[in-house]
Design a protein around this motif. Structure first.
Motif, PDB file in Angstrom:
ATOM      1  N   GLU A 260     -25.919 -31.020 -19.864  1.00 48.65           N
ATOM      2  CA  GLU A 260     -25.573 -31.674 -21.123  1.00 48.65           C
ATOM      3  C   GLU A 260     -24.284 -32.446 -20.920  1.00 48.65           C
ATOM      4  OE1 GLU A 260     -25.151 -28.925 -24.449  1.00 48.65           O
ATOM      5  OE2 GLU A 260     -23.679 -30.248 -25.373  1.00 48.65           O
TER       6      GLU A 260
ATOM      7  N   HIS B 174     -18.839 -26.304 -21.886  1.00 47.91           N
ATOM      8  CA  HIS B 174     -19.360 -24.968 -22.186  1.00 47.91           C
ATOM      9  C   HIS B 174     -20.567 -24.648 -21.318  1.00 47.91           C
ATOM     10  CE1 HIS B 174     -21.573 -27.647 -24.988  1.00 47.91           C
ATOM     11  NE2 HIS B 174     -22.594 -26.870 -24.688  1.00 47.91           N
TER      12      HIS B 174
ATOM     13  N   GLU C   7     -21.561 -20.579 -25.050  1.00 47.40           N
ATOM     14  CA  GLU C   7     -22.377 -20.820 -26.241  1.00 47.40           C
ATOM     15  C   GLU C   7     -23.590 -19.921 -26.158  1.00 47.40           C
ATOM     16  OE1 GLU C   7     -22.251 -25.561 -27.369  1.00 47.40           O
ATOM     17  OE2 GLU C   7     -24.173 -24.635 -26.929  1.00 47.40           O
TER      18      GLU C   7
ATOM     19  N   HIS D 184     -28.076 -24.077 -20.043  1.00 51.69           N
ATOM     20  CA  HIS D 184     -27.539 -25.375 -19.628  1.00 51.69           C
ATOM     21  C   HIS D 184     -26.044 -25.309 -19.351  1.00 51.69           C
ATOM     22  CE1 HIS D 184     -26.829 -25.568 -24.051  1.00 51.69           C
ATOM     23  NE2 HIS D 184     -25.773 -26.284 -23.720  1.00 51.69           N
TER      24      HIS D 184
ATOM     25  N   ALA E 226     -22.676 -27.738 -19.740  1.00 50.02           N
ATOM     26  CA  ALA E 226     -22.227 -28.924 -20.464  1.00 50.02           C
ATOM     27  C   ALA E 226     -20.910 -29.431 -19.900  1.00 50.02           C
ATOM     28  CB  ALA E 226     -22.061 -28.604 -21.951  1.00 50.02           C
TER      29      ALA E 226
HETATM   30 ZN    ZN Z   1     -24.564 -27.149 -25.220  1.00 46.79          ZN
END
Ligand code: ZN
Length: 135
Positions: free
Chosen positions: A128, A7, A54, A78, A80
């Motif tokens: 992440e 994500h 997200e 971020h 991921a």
């Molecule tokens: Zn995340």
């Protein structure tokens, strides 16, 4: 092994307002969850079958997301990447002398185990690593 993009996390001030914007692209909210440990409320919007956006709204001024927005404004927070073995992945990153924020996995949204690599290590990207519950 890193397997795919999981994500992209986007820091927003107002979750509902952000959802309304992303809905205009035809995206649909799959779920909304509060992650107490991170002091965030998260909305998940799937892109196809494997990747999600997200949207992250701080629930407190002490949330890392609140501090991010204060410094940099709203935006991509971020990236991921999904792995099949989070513990191993973090150990390997440490062995490669990459600067870690989490040396051991912690609980993230969606019951995933997650760990962050420092943006200083990853050319400005907060990365992440996450192991999803099923994988
Ligand atoms: Zn995340």
């Amino acid at each position: 092994m890193i397997q795919k993009v999981s994500h992209i996390g986007i820091a927003v001030r107002d979750l509902q307002a952000a959802i309304e914007v992303y809905k205009k692209l035809g995206l649909v909210v799959e779920g909304i969850e509060t992650v107490e440990s991170q002091k965030v409320r998260v909305a998940f919007l799937p892109i196809g079958k494997e990747v999600r956006i997200e949207l992250l709204e701080p629930t407190s001024d002490e949330s890392p997301i609140a501090r991010f927005i204060e410094k940099k404004g709203e935006g991509i927070h971020h990236l991921a990447l999904a792995t099949d073995n989070i513990e191993n992945e973090l150990k390997q990153a440490e062995a490669q002398e990459l600067q870690l924020i989490d040396k051991t996995p912690r609980q993230g949204a969606h019951h995933a185990s997650i760990g962050f690599l420092h943006p200083k290590a990853m050319k400005g990207v907060l990365l992440e690593l996450c192991q999803e519950k099923d994988g």
